[in-house]
Design an enzyme around this catalytic site. Structure first.
Site, mmCIF file in Angstrom:
data_model
loop_
_atom_site.group_PDB
_atom_site.id
_atom_site.type_symbol
_atom_site.label_atom_id
_atom_site.label_comp_id
_atom_site.label_asym_id
_atom_site.label_seq_id
_atom_site.Cartn_x
_atom_site.Cartn_y
_atom_site.Cartn_z
ATOM 1 N N HIS A 51 76.427 -29.045 -9.463
ATOM 2 C CA HIS A 51 76.963 -27.946 -8.649
ATOM 3 C C HIS A 51 76.024 -26.745 -8.648
ATOM 4 O O HIS A 51 76.458 -25.628 -8.436
ATOM 5 C CB HIS A 51 78.348 -27.506 -9.156
ATOM 6 N N GLU B 75 83.110 -35.426 3.438
ATOM 7 C CA GLU B 75 81.917 -34.734 3.946
ATOM 8 C C GLU B 75 81.273 -35.463 5.110
ATOM 9 O O GLU B 75 80.738 -34.837 6.027
ATOM 10 C CB GLU B 75 80.895 -34.520 2.816
#
Lengths: 327, 334
Positions: free
Chosen positions: A129, A60
């Site tokens: 999540h 990321e």
């Protein structure tokens, strides 16, 4: 007239931006060949090829760093962070680099990029999540924060986000991907910083964002039908820049305010809105601003636990009734 | 011994490198003096002793190429041709500074010269430098991106993410590890699993293992030119580990007492890149008068730039509120 889902409006919005401007490219994990883990980017690789739709490794920092560097040269990258929770592993690039470089360089560098990310709960994915993280990015000077609540807003706000000369974090709500809307015109533009009224009313102002704006609208319909309460529902659409004028105008009319946030209580965006309202509309208020948030806990996974953590339509209805009728 | 007959660098380029390194040295010394006079506030990380690396790349790079450096970046910024008063003015928080006092010592940026910023969070800029390299590839232009960093950076995740991405996408980029043997206050070998913190990791990303004496300006120039050419020809990234040594501590607050006296003495007396390069110029029969004239010229430039910086006004307070956004302002609500 075509029916579009929120999910398909994402890929259409990206495609429209890429067709219009050769400087736009798209980078992320599993976004190309796989079409995205939420299938929100299906068809982009096929239309634009590997040079403009880049499947990246699980890195990321490298993804956002590459997007930032490319944006510094004038390209207009759209970078995907698969789940907004993963922003935590590249927060240096977001908060220290992307947000601050324009200021530190005395305006020598513009960073016109969009970070789009799947945000929010409802999928029973558990605490890592499912988070609703708009407020993380809202507190960093230099970041624009957008969170569309319906397919047409995805189309219109994405168009503006890609054209924006500043970095925009575009929070897509996972629980809205299946949301459908009849859309006449798909190539539209909605300015960032203009709130949208989802329901008219003069008894109370309910302020929401993304999924919470849709739930507030559902609550407003029930309040009108069953409780004779007319609620004005403001969908903020973006937290930065914030449409304070629309909020003020409504609060002056209603005198009652409820914010509905999906994030945990502390330092949620509703706190800032509440502070602004007390600063700008204190004399118009008929009572304290009420904040509906998730409790200050990580999001649990099991159906019954998650469902009772995230503000529901029923909770919004009850809070409004409690507030206006003291019941 | 020098091989004058097979000299691949030549007098002109050597003198260019000499002038460049001297400028980096004398400006850093001036920065140190200005600290002592309390005219520079905050912190500062001097690159005294490491001039051959930034200097060589400064000579080897072309206009339009991109460079990224760390908070120890005064030298790397000057090496791209940024003005001395722009650098010293920024350190002193004056209007003539490169960013008019908004960034300070650790964030020197001069886009016009290809200085795409100095980065103060370890590792971040390797990933960002990939982005300018990606843009060159995307636009099918032939600029090269160069990213300088220290040995300590090799132990942070962003280093590894960036190398992998640069390799898989065959980006036109050169990563330059300036191994000055100390990660801030700690000997790098005490905290690193391999002997050569960058070079021993190169193989993990299918890159060549390149180690160079970062204090030998000629060798540094050859290494820089080779890696830059490789990138420009579309043959992908390089990772260079250049061994060097800080003459001063890590930052303003650090006298560097953790380093053995003998070690410091050896590097200062026997391995100083500038002292050694002067000797080499003489070995190549370059007229000492020319060498001295350059010295006088650079000294004069630094003094004049210092005067300009000191005479430059401080920023206006209203500047606090400018340039958060591309519209020039900082408003966040209507």
């Amino acid at each position: 007239m075509a029916q579009l889902t929120y999910r398909s409006s994402v890929s259409l919005a990206i495609a429209q931006s890429m067709r219009k401007d050769q400087k736009v490219f798209f980078i992320g994990e599993d976004v190309g060949a796989a079409g995205g883990v939420f299938k929100a980017t299906v068809g982009l690789l096929e239309e634009f090829g590997k040079e403009r739709v880049m499947d990246a490794p699980i890195s990321e920092q490298a993804i956002l760093g590459a997007a930032m560097g490319a944006a510094m040269t004038g390209l207009r990258p759209i970078a995907e962070i698969m789940f907004s929770d993963f922003l935590a592993v590249c927060w240096d690039i977001v908060a220290n680099q992307i947000a601050k470089t324009r200021y530190m360089s005395d305006g020598q560098i513009n960073i016109p990029l969009v970070i789009r990310t799947a945000n929010g709960g409802g999928s029973k994915f558990g605490a890592q999540h499912s988070q609703s993280l708009e407020n993380w990015s809202m507190m960093i000077p230099g970041l624009k924060v957008v969170a569309p609540s319906c397919p047409s807003d995805v189309l219109g706000l994405m168009d503006s986000a890609v054209k924006d000369p500043d970095p925009v974090i575009f929070y897509e709500h996972k629980s809205l991907y299946a949301f459908k809307e009849e859309i006449e015109q798909t190539d539209i533009s909605i300015p960032i910083g203009e709130a949208n009224t989802l329901h008219e009313g003069k008894d109370i102002t309910i302020i929401g964002l993304a999924l919470m704006a849709q739930r507030a609208k559902e609550a407003a319909l029930i309040l009108k039908d069953k409780h004779d309460i007319n609620a004005k529902v403001i969908d903020l659409r973006s937290l930065v820049p914030l449409d304070l004028q629309t909020i003020k105008k409504s609060v002056i009319e209603t005198g009652h305010v409820l914010t509905v946030e999906e994030n945990p209580r502390l330092c949620g965006w509703g706190a800032e809105i509440s502070s602004l309202i007390s600063e700008h509309c204190f004399k118009n208020l008929k009572g304290p601003v009420t904040r509906v948030t998730t409790p200050h806990v990580p999001l649990p996974s099991a159906d019954i636990l998650e469902d009772n953590t995230i503000p529901s339509v029923e909770l919004i209805v009850n809070e409004v009734i409690k507030k206006l009728k003291g019941e | 011994m020098v091989d004058k007959l097979n000299d691949d660098i030549g007098e002109e380029k050597r003198l260019q490198l000499w002038e460049m390194m001297l400028k980096l040295r004398l400006v850093e010394k001036k920065a140190y003096d200005l600290f002592l006079q309390n005219l520079i506030k905050g912190t500062s990380h001097l690159a005294l002793g490491q001039e051959a690396i930034a200097g060589a790349f400064g000579v080897a790079l072309k206009q339009g190429d991109y460079t990224f450096c760390t908070y120890r970046g005064h030298a790397h910024t000057l090496a791209r041709g940024s003005s001395i008063e722009g650098v010293l003015g920024e350190l002193m928080g004056r209007q003539c500074g490169l960013m008019k006092g908004k960034g300070g010592s650790m964030h020197l940026t001069d886009v016009e010269k290809g200085v795409m910023g100095s980065y103060a969070i370890i590792g971040a800029h390797l990933t960002i430098a990939n982005g300018t390299a990606l843009a060159s590839k995307y636009n099918k232009t032939n600029e090269v991106s160069v990213c300088f960093f220290g040995d300590g950076t090799t132990n942070i995740g962003a280093f590894h993410e960036a190398l992998n991405m640069a390799k898989i996408w065959n980006l036109p980029i050169v990563f330059v590890c300036e191994n000055n043997l100390y990660m801030e206050y700690t000997p790098i070998h005490e905290v690193t699993a391999v002997e050569h913190p960058a070079a021993d990791r190169a193989g993990a990303y299918d890159l060549d293992k390149i180690i160079v004496d970062g204090n030998d300006a000629d060798e540094m120039l050859r290494t820089a030119e080779k890696a830059i050419s490789k990138a420009r020809e579309g043959k992908g990234p390089s990772l260079i580990e250049a061994k060097t040594y800080r003459h001063s501590g890590h930052s303003r607050a650090d006298p560097g007492k953790y380093r053995p006296d003998e070690e410091v003495k050896d590097w200062m007396e026997n391995k100083d890149p500038i002292k050694n390069y002067r000797a080499k110029l003489l070995d190549f029969n370059i007229n000492e008068k020319i060498i001295s004239e350059i010295e006088e010229k650079v000294k004069d430039q630094v003094e004049k730039a210092t005067e300009i910086s000191m005479a430059s006004p401080i920023p206006e307070i209203k500047e606090i509120y400018t340039d958060v956004w591309a519209n020039g302002g900082s408003e966040w609500h209507n």
